[in-house]
Design a protein around this motif. Structure first.
Motif, PDB file in Angstrom:
ATOM      1  N   ASP A  99       1.159  -1.363   0.060  1.00 35.29           N
ATOM      2  CA  ASP A  99       0.146   0.473   0.026  1.00 35.29           C
ATOM      3  C   ASP A  99       0.837   0.918   0.297  1.00 35.29           C
ATOM      4  O   ASP A  99       0.504   2.399  -1.110  1.00 35.29           O
ATOM      5  N   TYR A 100       2.169   1.098   0.407  1.00 37.56           N
ATOM      6  CA  TYR A 100       2.644   2.651   0.837  1.00 37.56           C
ATOM      7  C   TYR A 100       3.827   2.701  -0.809  1.00 37.56           C
ATOM      8  O   TYR A 100       3.577   3.645  -0.546  1.00 37.56           O
ATOM      9  N   VAL A 101       3.638   1.364  -0.519  1.00 29.41           N
ATOM     10  CA  VAL A 101       5.050   1.958  -1.793  1.00 29.41           C
ATOM     11  C   VAL A 101       3.991   2.032  -3.084  1.00 29.41           C
ATOM     12  O   VAL A 101       4.023   3.096  -4.055  1.00 29.41           O
ATOM     13  N   ALA A 102       3.089   1.326  -3.374  1.00 22.43           N
ATOM     14  CA  ALA A 102       1.959   1.287  -4.454  1.00 22.43           C
ATOM     15  C   ALA A 102       0.854   2.949  -4.924  1.00 22.43           C
ATOM     16  O   ALA A 102       1.352   3.250  -5.890  1.00 22.43           O
ATOM     17  N   GLY A 103       0.865   3.698  -3.077  1.00 20.76           N
ATOM     18  CA  GLY A 103       0.800   4.658  -3.016  1.00 20.76           C
ATOM     19  C   GLY A 103       1.551   6.424  -3.706  1.00 20.76           C
ATOM     20  O   GLY A 103       1.083   7.026  -3.871  1.00 20.76           O
ATOM     21  N   ARG A 104       2.687   5.194  -3.254  1.00 20.14           N
ATOM     22  CA  ARG A 104       4.113   6.694  -3.739  1.00 20.14           C
ATOM     23  C   ARG A 104       5.174   6.690  -4.957  1.00 20.14           C
ATOM     24  O   ARG A 104       5.670   7.174  -5.106  1.00 20.14           O
ATOM     25  N   PHE A 105       4.549   5.344  -5.584  1.00 20.09           N
ATOM     26  CA  PHE A 105       5.618   4.880  -6.560  1.00 20.09           C
ATOM     27  C   PHE A 105       4.486   4.226  -8.085  1.00 20.09           C
ATOM     28  O   PHE A 105       3.932   3.627  -7.206  1.00 20.09           O
ATOM     29  N   THR A 106       4.540   5.568  -8.810  1.00 18.98           N
ATOM     30  CA  THR A 106       4.140   4.214 -10.156  1.00 18.98           C
ATOM     31  C   THR A 106       3.988   4.978 -11.316  1.00 18.98           C
ATOM     32  O   THR A 106       4.707   5.593 -11.764  1.00 18.98           O
ATOM     33  N   VAL A 107       3.606   3.505 -12.062  1.00 18.27           N
ATOM     34  CA  VAL A 107       4.213   3.464 -13.499  1.00 18.27           C
ATOM     35  C   VAL A 107       2.680   4.569 -14.498  1.00 18.27           C
ATOM     36  O   VAL A 107       1.761   3.399 -14.045  1.00 18.27           O
ATOM     37  N   THR A 108       2.806   5.124 -15.059  1.00 18.99           N
ATOM     38  CA  THR A 108       1.534   5.128 -16.558  1.00 18.99           C
ATOM     39  C   THR A 108       1.720   5.190 -17.329  1.00 18.99           C
ATOM     40  O   THR A 108       2.524   5.250 -18.073  1.00 18.99           O
ATOM     41  N   ALA A 109       0.953   4.411 -18.276  1.00 17.80           N
ATOM     42  CA  ALA A 109       0.984   4.373 -19.635  1.00 17.80           C
ATOM     43  C   ALA A 109      -0.462   4.414 -20.324  1.00 17.80           C
ATOM     44  O   ALA A 109      -1.254   4.558 -19.927  1.00 17.80           O
ATOM     45  N   GLY A 110      -0.366   5.090 -21.353  1.00 16.85           N
ATOM     46  CA  GLY A 110      -1.536   5.288 -22.024  1.00 16.85           C
ATOM     47  C   GLY A 110      -2.586   6.321 -20.928  1.00 16.85           C
ATOM     48  O   GLY A 110      -4.161   5.743 -21.340  1.00 16.85           O
ATOM     49  N   GLY A 111      -2.119   6.975 -20.480  1.00 12.72           N
ATOM     50  CA  GLY A 111      -2.923   7.558 -19.504  1.00 12.72           C
ATOM     51  C   GLY A 111      -3.823   6.895 -18.149  1.00 12.72           C
ATOM     52  O   GLY A 111      -4.577   7.428 -17.279  1.00 12.72           O
ATOM     53  N   ARG A 112      -2.724   5.401 -17.842  1.00 10.43           N
ATOM     54  CA  ARG A 112      -3.800   4.667 -17.090  1.00 10.43           C
ATOM     55  C   ARG A 112      -2.769   4.611 -16.415  1.00 10.43           C
ATOM     56  O   ARG A 112      -1.781   4.047 -16.911  1.00 10.43           O
ATOM     57  N   VAL A 113      -2.383   4.274 -14.411  1.00  9.67           N
ATOM     58  CA  VAL A 113      -2.058   4.278 -13.903  1.00  9.67           C
ATOM     59  C   VAL A 113      -2.428   2.743 -14.037  1.00  9.67           C
ATOM     60  O   VAL A 113      -3.221   2.169 -13.360  1.00  9.67           O
ATOM     61  N   CYS A 114      -0.931   1.614 -14.335  1.00  7.42           N
ATOM     62  CA  CYS A 114      -0.537   0.770 -14.674  1.00  7.42           C
ATOM     63  C   CYS A 114      -1.095   0.217 -12.736  1.00  7.42           C
ATOM     64  O   CYS A 114      -0.829   0.348 -11.226  1.00  7.42           O
ATOM     65  N   ALA A 115      -1.694  -1.382 -13.205  1.00 11.55           N
ATOM     66  CA  ALA A 115      -1.720  -1.944 -11.462  1.00 11.55           C
ATOM     67  C   ALA A 115      -0.549  -2.962 -11.210  1.00 11.55           C
ATOM     68  O   ALA A 115      -0.180  -3.939 -11.959  1.00 11.55           O
ATOM     69  N   PRO A 116       0.068  -2.662 -10.050  1.00  9.44           N
ATOM     70  CA  PRO A 116       0.958  -3.719  -9.521  1.00  9.44           C
ATOM     71  C   PRO A 116       0.421  -4.308  -8.588  1.00  9.44           C
ATOM     72  O   PRO A 116      -0.307  -4.560  -7.888  1.00  9.44           O
ATOM     73  N   SER A 117       1.848  -5.381  -8.731  1.00 12.56           N
ATOM     74  CA  SER A 117       1.852  -6.567  -7.766  1.00 12.56           C
ATOM     75  C   SER A 117       2.933  -6.800  -7.027  1.00 12.56           C
ATOM     76  O   SER A 117       3.906  -6.716  -7.639  1.00 12.56           O
ATOM     77  N   ARG A 118       2.825  -8.024  -6.426  1.00  6.96           N
ATOM     78  CA  ARG A 118       4.186  -8.331  -5.550  1.00  6.96           C
ATOM     79  C   ARG A 118       4.035  -9.571  -5.472  1.00  6.96           C
ATOM     80  O   ARG A 118       4.082 -10.244  -5.247  1.00  6.96           O
ATOM     81  N   THR A 119       5.186 -10.815  -6.485  1.00  7.26           N
ATOM     82  CA  THR A 119       5.777 -11.366  -6.594  1.00  7.26           C
ATOM     83  C   THR A 119       7.190 -12.223  -6.060  1.00  7.26           C
ATOM     84  O   THR A 119       7.078 -13.853  -6.350  1.00  7.26           O
ATOM     85  N   GLU A 120       7.815 -11.263  -5.969  1.00 14.07           N
ATOM     86  CA  GLU A 120       9.061 -11.364  -5.318  1.00 14.07           C
ATOM     87  C   GLU A 120       9.125 -11.450  -4.193  1.00 14.07           C
ATOM     88  O   GLU A 120       8.469 -10.352  -3.619  1.00 14.07           O
ATOM     89  N   PRO A 121      10.376 -11.755  -3.095  1.00 14.94           N
ATOM     90  CA  PRO A 121      10.623 -11.215  -1.459  1.00 14.94           C
ATOM     91  C   PRO A 121      11.006 -10.355  -1.879  1.00 14.94           C
ATOM     92  O   PRO A 121      11.711  -9.785  -2.152  1.00 14.94           O
ATOM     93  N   ILE A 122      10.846  -9.892  -0.092  1.00 21.17           N
ATOM     94  CA  ILE A 122      11.998  -8.939   0.097  1.00 21.17           C
ATOM     95  C   ILE A 122      13.564  -9.088   0.338  1.00 21.17           C
ATOM     96  O   ILE A 122      12.958 -10.107   0.942  1.00 21.17           O
ATOM     97  N   THR A 123      14.288  -8.195   0.015  1.00 22.71           N
ATOM     98  CA  THR A 123      15.554  -8.851   0.347  1.00 22.71           C
ATOM     99  C   THR A 123      15.985  -7.494   0.956  1.00 22.71           C
ATOM    100  O   THR A 123      15.336  -7.140   0.974  1.00 22.71           O
TER     101      THR A 123
END
Length: 400
Positions: A99-123
């Motif tokens: 929630d924290y990261v996705a709300g403050r670091f975004t990637v936008t394509a074609g005027g729409r904010v990309c949907a983020p997900s996590r599939t790799e462990p935190i290191t």
């Protein structure tokens, strides 16, 4: 003359010890740097790897979500200096992290904010001896031919924990590769940014680093105060530039490394030594301290001038490591990375030259019109710089 100089210097040292106490905390400023690597991972999939200062990340994410358990567990792991426990604390609160990261670091394509997900462990990793959490996001983006817009407001001033956070972004996306620096004044950029925009980002970042790095400015002032002729300050500044450019690039590309616990005290000590060198000359020679020896060597420098030049070059090598820590980049060599580092260095040099142009002619004019007054002014300046440098050296050695 010696008694008079001694009285002036003792008074200056007393006053500047207080100055050191006031300015010590602002030698580099209480801030943070976020590192982001953005790349294409397939059609519509953008991979984002973020490196965030761990203890700040824990406090900011926990505060934003009201997650007291993350704060307690994350703080305990930080105090124990246990990297495994630190990563585990963040994983146990993955929703808060996302929630924290996705709300403050975004990637936008074609005027729409990309949907983020996590599939790799935190290191965990380290930057200059400081623990950093590595969080990987996969952004599901809409097809676009207009490039991507990347935005970062991580660790913003409004959170109240740090100020002036920089996000250094390296990207390989949309058949473009490069680097960008984001902060509170410029929170986003497009992968279709122009050459001029990319140049200005890292040029201004380098200029700002020198302007806000009081220790580097004081070192330069010590060089100016102790230079007897324009030739000396030009050669000293050139030696300093060559030295710190070499180690800056080598350190920033990971070819050499040195812990901040060693580099920062040496930088402080270098300030004190260069300033004290001029004070010692005043003590020994009085008004003749501003005169060159009768026998000069190559480039018009006497023996004292050449020794000073060698000392400046040696300390310049250490200062280069300090400049590199401003970016905290630790990645394999690439031409894109080298270009960014060189432009950053140009920003540093522009401010350095501007300070010399502003200060040295005034001292030279004063020396011509009133040599005795100029000796007092440069002596007081050197005494103040030496006092602050010694204060910082003790403070950094003790880890205060």
């Amino acid at each position: 003359m010696h008694a008079l100089v001694r009285t002036v210097l003792i008074a200056a040292l007393s006053l500047c010890a207080l100055l050191g106490a006031v300015t010590a905390a602002s030698a580099h400023g209480f801030t943070s740097v976020v590192f982001a690597d953005v790349s294409s991972a397939g059609s519509g999939d953008v991979r984002v790897e973020l490196q965030l200062e761990y203890d700040l990340f824990v406090v900011s994410a926990a505060d934003a979500a009201g997650d007291d358990e993350l704060f307690r567990e994350g703080t305990a792991a930080f105090e124990d200096e246990d990297a495994t426990a630190q990563a585990a604390a963040l994983e146990a609160h993955s929703d808060t992290v996302l929630d924290y990261v996705a709300g403050r670091f975004t990637v936008t394509a074609g005027g729409r904010v990309c949907a983020p997900s996590r599939t790799e462990p935190i290191t965990m990793t380290q930057q200059e001896g400081v623990p950093y959490a590595v969080v990987v996001l996969h952004e599901d983006c809409a097809p676009t031919s207009d490039g991507h817009v990347i935005t970062s407001t991580l660790f913003g001033d409004d959170e109240g924990y740090v100020t002036g956070t920089k996000t250094i972004v390296g990207y390989d996306l949309d058949l473009q590769s490069g680097s960008a620096a984001l902060d509170g004044d410029r929170t986003s950029f497009s992968t279709e940014q122009s050459f001029g925009e990319r140049f200005w980002e890292f040029f201004s970042l380098g200029a700002e680093h020198l302007l806000t790095g009081i220790d580097h400015i004081l070192f330069l002032l010590a060089l100016i105060a102790g230079s007897r002729r324009l030739r000396e300050i030009v050669l000293a500044a050139t030696a300093f530039t060559l030295a710190h450019s070499v180690t800056f690039i080598l350190a920033a590309t990971g070819l050499v490394s040195a812990p901040a616990a060693v580099v920062e005290p040496i930088i402080a000590l270098s300030i004190a030594i260069v300033a004290a060198w001029y004070l010692w000359r005043i003590w020994r020679r009085g008004e003749e301290a501003i005169e060159l020896d009768r026998r000069s060597g190559p480039l018009g420098l006497d023996r004292a001038g050449w020794v000073r030049l060698a000392v400046v070059f040696g300390f310049g090598l250490v200062h280069g490591l300090g400049f590199a820590s401003a970016l905290g980049i630790d990645e394999p060599w690439s031409w894109t990375l080298l270009w960014s580092l060189l432009v950053f260095n140009l920003g540093i040099e522009a401010v350095q030259i501007a300070i010399i142009i502003l200060v040295f002619p005034l001292l030279a004019l004063l020396r011509r019109r009133a040599p005795r007054v100029e000796l007092w002014v440069t002596g007081l300046l050197a005494a103040g710089v030496a006092a602050v440098g010694l204060f910082w050296f003790v403070q950094r050695v003790l880890g205060l």
